[in-house]
Design an enzyme around this catalytic site. Structure first.
Site, PDB file in Angstrom:
ATOM      1  N   ASP A   8       1.004  -1.085   0.128  1.00  0.00           N
ATOM      2  CA  ASP A   8       0.133  -0.169   0.122  1.00  0.00           C
ATOM      3  C   ASP A   8       0.963   1.149   0.037  1.00  0.00           C
ATOM      4  O   ASP A   8       2.117   0.979   0.422  1.00  0.00           O
ATOM      5  CB  ASP A   8      -0.869   0.089   1.209  1.00  0.00           C
ATOM      6  CG  ASP A   8      -1.644   1.182   1.381  1.00  0.00           C
ATOM      7  OD1 ASP A   8      -2.396   1.561   0.569  1.00  0.00           O
ATOM      8  OD2 ASP A   8      -1.679   1.942   2.673  1.00  0.00           O
ATOM      9  N   LEU A   9       0.380   2.497  -0.243  1.00  0.00           N
ATOM     10  CA  LEU A   9       1.351   3.506  -0.525  1.00  0.00           C
ATOM     11  C   LEU A   9       1.134   4.532   0.832  1.00  0.00           C
ATOM     12  O   LEU A   9       2.139   4.472   1.638  1.00  0.00           O
ATOM     13  CB  LEU A   9       0.848   4.461  -1.545  1.00  0.00           C
ATOM     14  CG  LEU A   9       1.555   5.764  -1.910  1.00  0.00           C
ATOM     15  CD1 LEU A   9       3.170   5.559  -2.008  1.00  0.00           C
ATOM     16  CD2 LEU A   9       1.006   6.600  -3.065  1.00  0.00           C
ATOM     17  N   ASP A  10      -0.083   5.054   0.993  1.00  0.00           N
ATOM     18  CA  ASP A  10      -0.426   5.947   1.985  1.00  0.00           C
ATOM     19  C   ASP A  10      -0.312   5.216   3.285  1.00  0.00           C
ATOM     20  O   ASP A  10      -0.964   4.314   3.749  1.00  0.00           O
ATOM     21  CB  ASP A  10      -1.689   6.686   1.644  1.00  0.00           C
ATOM     22  CG  ASP A  10      -1.761   7.592   0.628  1.00  0.00           C
ATOM     23  OD1 ASP A  10      -0.613   8.392   0.059  1.00  0.00           O
ATOM     24  OD2 ASP A  10      -2.730   7.332  -0.283  1.00  0.00           O
ATOM     25  N   THR A  16       1.533  10.251   4.258  1.00  0.00           N
ATOM     26  CA  THR A  16       0.616  11.143   3.532  1.00  0.00           C
ATOM     27  C   THR A  16      -0.765  11.536   4.234  1.00  0.00           C
ATOM     28  O   THR A  16      -1.421  12.460   3.791  1.00  0.00           O
ATOM     29  CB  THR A  16       0.486  10.969   2.112  1.00  0.00           C
ATOM     30  OG1 THR A  16       0.116   9.533   1.799  1.00  0.00           O
ATOM     31  CG2 THR A  16       1.467  11.220   0.858  1.00  0.00           C
ATOM     32  N   LYS A  44      -8.685   6.366   6.063  1.00  0.00           N
ATOM     33  CA  LYS A  44      -7.258   5.786   5.672  1.00  0.00           C
ATOM     34  C   LYS A  44      -7.797   4.383   4.863  1.00  0.00           C
ATOM     35  O   LYS A  44      -8.471   3.543   5.149  1.00  0.00           O
ATOM     36  CB  LYS A  44      -6.573   5.077   6.929  1.00  0.00           C
ATOM     37  CG  LYS A  44      -6.120   6.314   7.707  1.00  0.00           C
ATOM     38  CD  LYS A  44      -4.921   5.840   8.710  1.00  0.00           C
ATOM     39  CE  LYS A  44      -4.190   7.014   9.333  1.00  0.00           C
ATOM     40  NZ  LYS A  44      -3.376   6.857  10.397  1.00  0.00           N
ATOM     41  N   SER A 114      -2.592   0.681  -4.342  1.00  0.00           N
ATOM     42  CA  SER A 114      -3.103   1.663  -3.603  1.00  0.00           C
ATOM     43  C   SER A 114      -4.384   2.184  -4.043  1.00  0.00           C
ATOM     44  O   SER A 114      -4.776   2.207  -5.330  1.00  0.00           O
ATOM     45  CB  SER A 114      -2.305   2.831  -3.770  1.00  0.00           C
ATOM     46  OG  SER A 114      -2.634   4.126  -3.080  1.00  0.00           O
ATOM     47  N   ALA A 115      -5.080   2.796  -3.141  1.00  0.00           N
ATOM     48  CA  ALA A 115      -6.321   3.223  -3.518  1.00  0.00           C
ATOM     49  C   ALA A 115      -6.433   4.977  -4.052  1.00  0.00           C
ATOM     50  O   ALA A 115      -7.147   5.373  -4.597  1.00  0.00           O
ATOM     51  CB  ALA A 115      -7.414   3.700  -2.249  1.00  0.00           C
ATOM     52  N   LYS A 145     -11.126  -0.828  -1.675  1.00  0.00           N
ATOM     53  CA  LYS A 145     -10.742  -1.533  -0.547  1.00  0.00           C
ATOM     54  C   LYS A 145     -12.191  -1.420   0.391  1.00  0.00           C
ATOM     55  O   LYS A 145     -12.479  -0.246   0.614  1.00  0.00           O
ATOM     56  CB  LYS A 145      -9.624  -1.381   0.293  1.00  0.00           C
ATOM     57  CG  LYS A 145      -8.380  -1.436  -0.569  1.00  0.00           C
ATOM     58  CD  LYS A 145      -7.038  -0.810   0.103  1.00  0.00           C
ATOM     59  CE  LYS A 145      -5.826  -0.723  -0.735  1.00  0.00           C
ATOM     60  NZ  LYS A 145      -4.780   0.040  -0.435  1.00  0.00           N
ATOM     61  N   GLU A 169      -0.087  -3.228   4.560  1.00  0.00           N
ATOM     62  CA  GLU A 169      -1.108  -2.512   4.753  1.00  0.00           C
ATOM     63  C   GLU A 169      -1.371  -1.649   6.251  1.00  0.00           C
ATOM     64  O   GLU A 169      -0.932  -2.341   7.114  1.00  0.00           O
ATOM     65  CB  GLU A 169      -2.404  -3.135   4.658  1.00  0.00           C
ATOM     66  CG  GLU A 169      -3.213  -3.162   3.245  1.00  0.00           C
ATOM     67  CD  GLU A 169      -3.660  -1.640   3.062  1.00  0.00           C
ATOM     68  OE1 GLU A 169      -3.807  -0.734   3.851  1.00  0.00           O
ATOM     69  OE2 GLU A 169      -4.061  -1.502   1.765  1.00  0.00           O
ATOM     70  N   ASP A 170      -1.592  -0.386   6.007  1.00  0.00           N
ATOM     71  CA  ASP A 170      -1.883   0.169   7.370  1.00  0.00           C
ATOM     72  C   ASP A 170      -3.299   0.534   7.726  1.00  0.00           C
ATOM     73  O   ASP A 170      -3.650   1.065   8.742  1.00  0.00           O
ATOM     74  CB  ASP A 170      -1.322   1.729   7.392  1.00  0.00           C
ATOM     75  CG  ASP A 170      -1.765   2.685   6.382  1.00  0.00           C
ATOM     76  OD1 ASP A 170      -2.342   2.258   5.270  1.00  0.00           O
ATOM     77  OD2 ASP A 170      -2.008   3.747   7.058  1.00  0.00           O
TER      78      ASP A 170
HETATM   79  C1  BG6 Z   1      -5.567   6.011   0.171  1.00  0.00           C
HETATM   80  C2  BG6 Z   1      -5.540   6.954   1.283  1.00  0.00           C
HETATM   81  O1  BG6 Z   1      -4.558   5.494   0.012  1.00  0.00           O
HETATM   82  O2  BG6 Z   1      -5.896   6.798  -0.741  1.00  0.00           O
HETATM   83  C3  BG6 Z   1      -6.853   7.649   1.554  1.00  0.00           C
HETATM   84  O3  BG6 Z   1      -5.537   6.275   2.729  1.00  0.00           O
HETATM   85  C4  BG6 Z   1      -7.200   8.547   0.207  1.00  0.00           C
HETATM   86  O4  BG6 Z   1      -6.840   8.531   2.670  1.00  0.00           O
HETATM   87  C5  BG6 Z   1      -7.221   7.501  -0.582  1.00  0.00           C
HETATM   88  O5  BG6 Z   1      -8.673   9.140   0.378  1.00  0.00           O
HETATM   89  C6  BG6 Z   1      -7.582   8.299  -2.274  1.00  0.00           C
HETATM   90  O6  BG6 Z   1      -6.242   9.094  -2.478  1.00  0.00           O
HETATM   91  P1  BG6 Z   1      -6.364  10.286  -3.804  1.00  0.00           P
HETATM   92  O7  BG6 Z   1      -4.837  10.469  -3.481  1.00  0.00           O
HETATM   93  O8  BG6 Z   1      -6.656   9.633  -4.944  1.00  0.00           O
HETATM   94  O9  BG6 Z   1      -7.269  11.294  -3.277  1.00  0.00           O
HETATM   95 MG    MG Z   2      -2.906   3.186   3.441  1.00  0.00          MG
END
Ligand code: BG6
Ligand code: MG
Length: 218
Positions: A8-10, A16, A44, A114-115, A145, A169-170
């Site tokens: 996962d990224l964030d 972030t 998250k 990542s989302a 997710k 994953e967090d």
């Molecule tokens: C996820 C974050 O990785 O991405 C969420 O944990 C965030 O908080 C989601 O809303 C979507 O991110 P973005 O960058 O497309 O607005």
């Molecule tokens: Mg995350």
């Protein structure tokens, strides 16, 4: 037997969440209500659209048109991008490059799952893009997710069976997605929150190369 590792990224690679929080808080304040760090926890792993849904309908209880909704989606992202613009490698979470480099040395395929729709520019900014064999993010999936779509697609693109994949994953929703995909879930963060993960670590400094080797070989 090849293993695939999906990150996962964030909150896993970079912190972030604080920037997402500041951008959502600014929007909430402009609309006349508060948005707390505790409420940000609910965001998250959750898609941007779903976050705005929760912000307007559950937290602010703001009546709105579809046009306003679409405008606020853009406003929030523009504010978020201003923070991202300033990011560099100092924002990589501790020992993430060490684990990525170890996997690369061992020829293990690596994916991002990542989302976020901003995943690729963030990886470029912090100088980690070259580690990833494939990137699956909010631009490539239709189901957020805890649906496993993002991880199943990542496994497919790596050419690895889903039950041979390891996911870092967090977010609770992310751990659930990994478990549903029958992947080995590793929770990064509070183990009381991520209690459904197969393994838990507070961060990557707690993960030894011996442990990674065990994951690769078993
Ligand atoms: C996820 C974050 O990785 O991405 C969420 O944990 C965030 O908080 C989601 O809303 C979507 O991110 P973005 O960058 O497309 O607005
Ligand atoms: Mg995350």
């Amino acid at each position: 037997m090849t293993k695939g590792f999906i990150f996962d990224l964030d909150g896993v690679i970079v912190d972030t969440a604080k920037y997402h929080y500041l951008a959502w808080k600014k929007l909430a304040n402009e609309l006349g209500f508060e948005f707390t760090k505790e409420q940000n926890e609910l965001f998250k792993g959750v898609s941007r659209k779903r976050c705005l849904d929760i912000l307007l309908n559950d937290i602010g209880k703001i009546e709105h048109t579809q046009k306003q909704f679409d405008t606020w989606m853009i406003t929030k992202n523009e504010d978020y991008l201003e923070y991202i613009e300033k990011m560099d490698e100092s924002e990589i979470l501790p020992d993430v490059p060490k684990v990525l480099a170890f996997l690369k040395e061992n020829d293990v395929p690596i994916a991002l799952g990542s989302a976020s729709k901003n995943a690729q520019p963030i990886l470029e900014k912090v100088g980690l893009l070259h580690y990833f064999d494939t990137i699956v993010d909010g631009n490539n999936v239709t189901k957020a997710k805890p649906d496993p779509e993002v991880f199943l697609l990542a496994a497919k693109q790596l050419g690895v069976k889903s039950n041979d994949c390891v996911v870092f994953e967090d977010a609770v929703a992310g751990v659930e997605a990994a478990n549903t995909a029958q992947m080995i879930s590793i929770g990064i963060g509070d183990e009381n929150v991520l209690s459904e993960a197969k393994y838990n670590f507070t961060d990557f400094t707690q993960i030894s190369t011996d442990f990674i080797t065990t994951l690769i070989e078993n």
